[in-house]
Design an enzyme around this catalytic site. Sequence first.
Site, short mmCIF file in Angstrom:
data_model
loop_
_atom_site.label_atom_id
_atom_site.label_comp_id
_atom_site.label_asym_id
_atom_site.label_seq_id
_atom_site.Cartn_x
_atom_site.Cartn_y
_atom_site.Cartn_z
N HIS A 1 21.69 -15.62 16.55
CA HIS A 1 21.05 -15.80 15.25
C HIS A 1 21.08 -15.36 14.52
CE1 HIS A 1 16.81 -16.54 14.21
NE2 HIS A 1 16.51 -17.39 14.12
N LYS B 1 22.35 -14.23 10.63
CA LYS B 1 22.79 -15.42 9.63
C LYS B 1 23.87 -14.05 8.15
CE LYS B 1 19.19 -16.76 11.25
NZ LYS B 1 17.89 -16.61 11.53
N ASP C 1 36.33 -11.04 2.24
CA ASP C 1 37.55 -10.73 2.00
C ASP C 1 37.51 -8.90 2.01
OD1 ASP C 1 38.82 -12.35 0.48
OD2 ASP C 1 38.02 -11.45 -1.31
#
Length: 282
Positions: free
Chosen positions: A217, A219, A224
Amino acid sequence: MIAWAGSCRPRCQGFGSWGGVGVRGRFRSLGQGRYRDLGARPSLVCRPLLPAGRSRLRRGCAGRAGPGHEGGGGRAGALAAAAVTAVALAVAAWRRARPVREVLFFPSRPCCIEALLAEAAEPGAPARPCPCPLPSGDTALSRLVRRLLSARRSLDLCLFSFSCPQLARTVQLLHRRGVRVRLVTDAQYMGLHGSQIGRLRHAGIQVRHDQHSGYMHHKFAIVDRRMLITGSLNWTTQAIQSNRENVLVVEDAEYVKAFQEEFERIWEEYNPANYRFFSERH
């Protein structure tokens, strides 16, 4: 008219002047228009010369200048321009050095990002008008795309759901540009209608998913290994255009390190070599 002792003296001595900055005490009046050379000492103080001394000073400077001698205004102007350029470069470097601290709130109004993608694909190329009716303004989505397009070496994505075509095109562009892209996602949601995971896999991007009953779940994205993009936003058109969501974009070594370690742990855990397709019990 008053002539200043420093108006041409600095060039004869091999160093410049800034406007009224001249040489103090370079010539001392001996009376009857005669002056004594006392040696150059840079100063912010200048003295006026009388007409008789001015002509003598000009003759002395002209004799010493030799070939290539330029006017005082040209030399001072060149020095001033160089100083302005140096200041501008210093300010630009300071702005670049400032760490990113940005919060994006959704929903974001529909917008066209073709200009952003075209500029990233061909930097410096003439802008081509997009035939789509969507406006190309500054929105939360366009800012998110710009942050992603700043990637030069790597982009690590850990996303529960990914069905936004515009963000998928952004990721594909980075992959074609040579950026190493790795994507971790949820096994159940990657198979839903509209998911962009298959498209990204087909483009050659590495994708790994979970293999247990709980949801993957997270996000977040790491650009870089220096910039963290995280929040409540699922990368879906529904969430971007309709939901109340937030995204935090930060350049903070401590936070980036924690999320990078979490990504590497999940990436290794979801290695296909570790998948179990059959129960160990027979």
